[in-house]
Design an enzyme around this catalytic site. Structure first.
Site, PDB file in Angstrom:
ATOM      1  N   GLY A  77     -10.706  93.918 -39.518  1.00 56.04           N
ATOM      2  CA  GLY A  77     -10.135  93.072 -38.474  1.00 56.04           C
ATOM      3  C   GLY A  77     -10.478  91.605 -38.676  1.00 56.04           C
ATOM      4  O   GLY A  77     -10.739  91.156 -39.785  1.00 56.04           O
ATOM      5  N   SER A  78     -10.535  90.896 -37.544  1.00 46.15           N
ATOM      6  CA  SER A  78     -10.553  89.429 -37.586  1.00 46.15           C
ATOM      7  C   SER A  78     -11.713  88.814 -38.356  1.00 46.15           C
ATOM      8  O   SER A  78     -11.629  87.654 -38.743  1.00 46.15           O
ATOM      9  CB  SER A  78     -10.557  88.896 -36.168  1.00 46.15           C
ATOM     10  N   VAL A  79     -12.830  89.550 -38.523  1.00 47.49           N
ATOM     11  CA  VAL A  79     -13.940  88.975 -39.279  1.00 47.49           C
ATOM     12  C   VAL A  79     -13.445  88.540 -40.655  1.00 47.49           C
ATOM     13  O   VAL A  79     -13.901  87.550 -41.217  1.00 47.49           O
ATOM     14  CB  VAL A  79     -15.092  89.997 -39.402  1.00 47.49           C
TER      15      VAL A  79
END
Lengths: 579, 196
Positions: free
Chosen positions: A285-287
């Site tokens: 995801g966004s990491v």
């Protein structure tokens, strides 16, 4: 005449002797030699002491304690088998009938009765048997494995199985090094003592070598407890947290929850045994956006202040990409895209980079390949080759969907940003050690390679500071008061185990490092399937903040004193902040 | 014999030297000096007895040494077991979990914010703030949830507005529920209720 008869008799007797002599020496010689040897000669195994596993400061995670085994000579014990079995079964909590059968076993003089019994307990049992005057039970050395820290670092250290071999983790990976080699001793015995001038020979046991991990037991304990608190608090399925020394790549803590107690591995569920941080893969995801952003800056496509017009939704092929918050058209800078974690903004920025180059960068960050810890149970994650990427794959890869990683991999990837753009392979062993498979691993054998320029890494770190900034970012809880902290949240859609599709559950994660301008530690936290409606910022952020503040305190890292630049996340007339 | 010598003297001087050389004389009878038997016999028997006794003694002392070795080995083993027992006890006491549980029982919480004092000029680095109960950390796992049959949903009875007795009833029912959800030891339960 009498003389002749005498001669005849004598010769008959002598020939009988001769035949017997021939039989003894010529025909059955070997059998008799063996019989003579067996009489009063004892051969014992000398078990090698298994090496210790310690943390980076020499505190023991796994030690071998002098256990004893109870052995029986059934030819002697058969007489009082039931009485002896009663004593043993009652005191050692083993099955009475099992012991009884062994004590009565015919045609043998050696039977194991109980193995790996703590020395004091074994001696007490023997004393009790002796007191009643029963004979035939003896004690032998039998090292016992003890894990004094219980579940702390169990996922990494592993355990030793019933057969005395490594069953998981480092115990399995470095089994050859730890176990050493058993020896034997052969000697003649009379009345319980060695006969001094009798035959005796000894092949001494070679003790196993110790193994020093890079884990810090206190950090590991604290991380495990904070993580457990977070996973249970969010009613999550499981979680992992990885603490890494930014410069050296040494893993100070690899925490998993749920985990198990290596002293009693059989009491735990099978899926709780082993290192989830290495084994379980998921979509980050966004990491992963920070990897995309630093790649873009390194390639010269963007700067932190690049203006991006973010529509409320974006159509790529037949799919619609949205953001986690509803918004009208937003005017975000790249810093704003990271700080607000906008999928659409990231996709738009990433479209300036070819699939081939993006794939190259992601591989450089260590995605899609094992981390080189040597653990055969590690999953390499999944990163498809760039030739197979459609537009939608390029887009989703930019914000961390459609590819999968394990927690240590992701920690090492984000650590690259903290380490001025140089990827340093994580290590679990202090110094160097050879795995049972023959690979050399350890902090002295670690490899590094540059992924992005120092400038790109620094600028990305500055953008990540906006994430923990209470005014601009999504994870104020991850901040450590007085310190500059760089971080990134991630709330990813999770692929369910059954359907192999997104099933509505999430993976909440947080990665970051501090102090942002002179990073010392990277911490990565991931919680699978939280059910309290929280995301990376509210679940992973506090874990990160607590662990980081503990690290900075424990390792005496003062704040750098530099003031973080005020991030600019909007441009022009900006946009309406989501409420 | 003396006459023979005398006659020889009469031989012309011509071969005197040769004659002198060739002259036979009677070898004096060697005096039989017999060595004394007693000391030799004494020596031999001493050696014999000494050897046998020595061998016996050696054997005995070897046996003795073997007994001693066995008993010392036994003792060493026992002492080693004791040392290991103490070591294990030490490890148990040093177990971070145990230390944390005790510290918590004493009302301690982890530090709130790392900060340092620079000794050279007394400057405070970082932003120290006093730790509060909110900084506490649950160090023990949540109890295993009970099956639904054993943990029925609490019945909530709406008290009549302003009724004192009703309020007390709800409060009384709520506190054990909080304890059951978060508590571990009874002594900590009142604290744990307020922690994350």
């Amino acid at each position: 005449m009498r003389l002749r008869i005498g001669f005849l008799l004598v010769s008959m007797v002598v020939s009988v002797f001769a035949v017997r002599l021939f039989q003894l020496q010529g025909v059955d010689a070997q059998a008799y030699v063996a019989k003579a040897r067996a009489e009063g000669v004892v051969t014992v195994d000398l078990p090698a002491t298994r090496g210790k596993i310690t943390d980076r400061n020499g505190v023991a995670f796994a030690t071998s304690v002098d256990g004893l085994m109870l052995v029986a000579d059934p030819t002697v014990t058969v007489k009082h088998a039931s009485e002896i079995a009663t004593i043993i079964a009652r005191r050692l909590d083993i099955d009475y009938f099992d012991v009884l059968a062994r004590l009565r076993k015919p045609l043998t003089r050696f039977q194991y009765i109980a193995r790996r019994v703590p020395a004091t307990q074994a001696r007490a049992v023997l004393a009790a048997i002796d007191r009643r005057g029963y004979k035939g039970i003896d004690l032998r050395r039998d090292p016992l494995r003890s894990y004094p820290a219980d579940d702390v670092a169990a996922n990494v250290v592993g355990f030793v199985n019933e057969a005395g071999k490594g069953g998981d983790g480092a115990e399995l990976l470095f089994d050859k090094r730890l176990s050493g080699e058993d020896g034997t001793a052969t000697y003649e015995v009379g009345g319980g003592n060695r006969i001094p001038l009798g035959d005796n020979s000894t092949v001494p046991a070679r003790s196993g070598k110790d193994l020093r991990l890079t884990i810090d037991r206190d950090v590991q304990w604290y991380t495990q407890r904070v993580l457990r608190s977070a996973v249970q608090g969010s009613r999550g399925l499981s979680g992992s947290a990885v603490v890494m020394d930014t410069r050296t790549g040494e893993l100070l803590a690899v925490a998993d929850f749920p985990t198990y107690d290596p002293n009693e591995p059989s009491l735990s569920k099978k899926e709780d045994i082993g290192a989830r941080a290495l084994r379980d893969v998921y979509e980050p995801g966004s990491v992963e956006k920070v990897l995309t952003a630093s790649s873009l800056i390194d390639a010269g496509k963007v700067t932190p202040s690049t203006r991006i017009t973010v529509p409320s939704q974006l159509k790529v092929q037949d799919r619609v990409i949205g953001d986690w918050f509803d918004h009208d058209e937003l005017h975000l800078t790249l810093t704003g895209v990271i700080a607000r974690s906008s999928n659409i903004g990231t996709v738009l920025a990433a479209s300036r980079l070819s699939s081939r180059r993006m794939y190259g960068y992601l591989r450089g960050f260590g995605l899609g390949a094992r981390t080189g810890l040597g653990d055969p149970g590690e999953s390499p994650g999944l990163l498809r080759g760039w030739r197979d990427w459609a537009d939608i794959d390029h887009a989703t890869a930019a914000f961390g969907q459609g590819l999968s990683v394990n927690a240590v991999q992701m920690a090492a990837a984000v650590n690259t940003i903290g380490n001025d753009g140089v990827y340093v392979a994580p290590s679990l062993v202090k110094g160097r050690a050879t795995t049972s498979g023959g690979a050399t691993v350890g902090s002295d054998a670690t490899t590094t390679h540059r992924v992005v320029s120092r400038r790109a890494a620094r600028l990305t770190a500055q953008m990540m500071e906006a994430v923990t900034n209470p005014l601009t970012g999504t994870a104020a809880a991850a901040g450590v008061p007085g310190y500059r902290v760089a971080g990134k949240t991630g709330t990813a859609q999770r692929v369910g185990p059954r359907c192999g599709c997104y099933n509505g559950t999430f993976t909440a994660s947080f990665a970051g490092f501090a102090p942002a301008d002179q990073p010392r530690f990277s911490v990565y936290v991931v919680v699978q399937d939280p059910k309290n409606g929280g995301g990376g910022g509210s679940i992973g952020g506090p874990v990160f903040g607590r662990v980081m503040s503990y690290l900075l305190e424990k390792y005496a890292v003062p704040p750098t004193g530099a003031v973080a630049p005020t991030p600019r996340i909007y441009w022009g007339r900006g946009g309406r902040l989501p409420q | 014999m003396s006459t023979l010598i005398h006659q020889a003297r009469r031989v012309p001087r011509i071969a005197e030297a040769a004659v002198e050389r060739a002259r036979l004389t009677v070898v004096p009878r060697a005096r039989s000096r017999r060595a004394a038997r007693v000391p030799f016999m004494a020596l031999v028997s001493l050696l014999l007895v000494g050897g046998v006794a020595g061998l016996l003694f050696f054997n005995t002392s070897m046996q003795q040494a073997s007994f001693t070795a066995t008993s010392l080995e036994d003792r060493a083993e026992r002492l080693e077991a004791r040392e290991q027992g103490l070591q294990m006890e030490l490890e148990r006491l040093r177990n971070p979990q145990r230390v944390a549980v005790q510290a918590k029982a004493m009302g301690m919480v982890p530090g709130a914010a790392p900060a340092f004092v620079r000794l050279s000029d007394g400057a405070v680095l970082g932003q120290p703030r006093p730790a509060t109960v909110d900084d506490g950390l649950r160090v023990t796992p949540l109890p295993t949830p009970k099956p639904r049959e054993l943990d029925p949903k609490p019945m909530v009875i709406k008290p009549a507005a302003g009724s004192r007795a009703g309020r007390q009833g709800v409060d009384g029912a709520a506190s054990p529920a909080v304890t059951a959800r978060t508590g571990t030891h009874e002594t900590q339960s009142h604290q744990q209720g307020s922690l994350r």
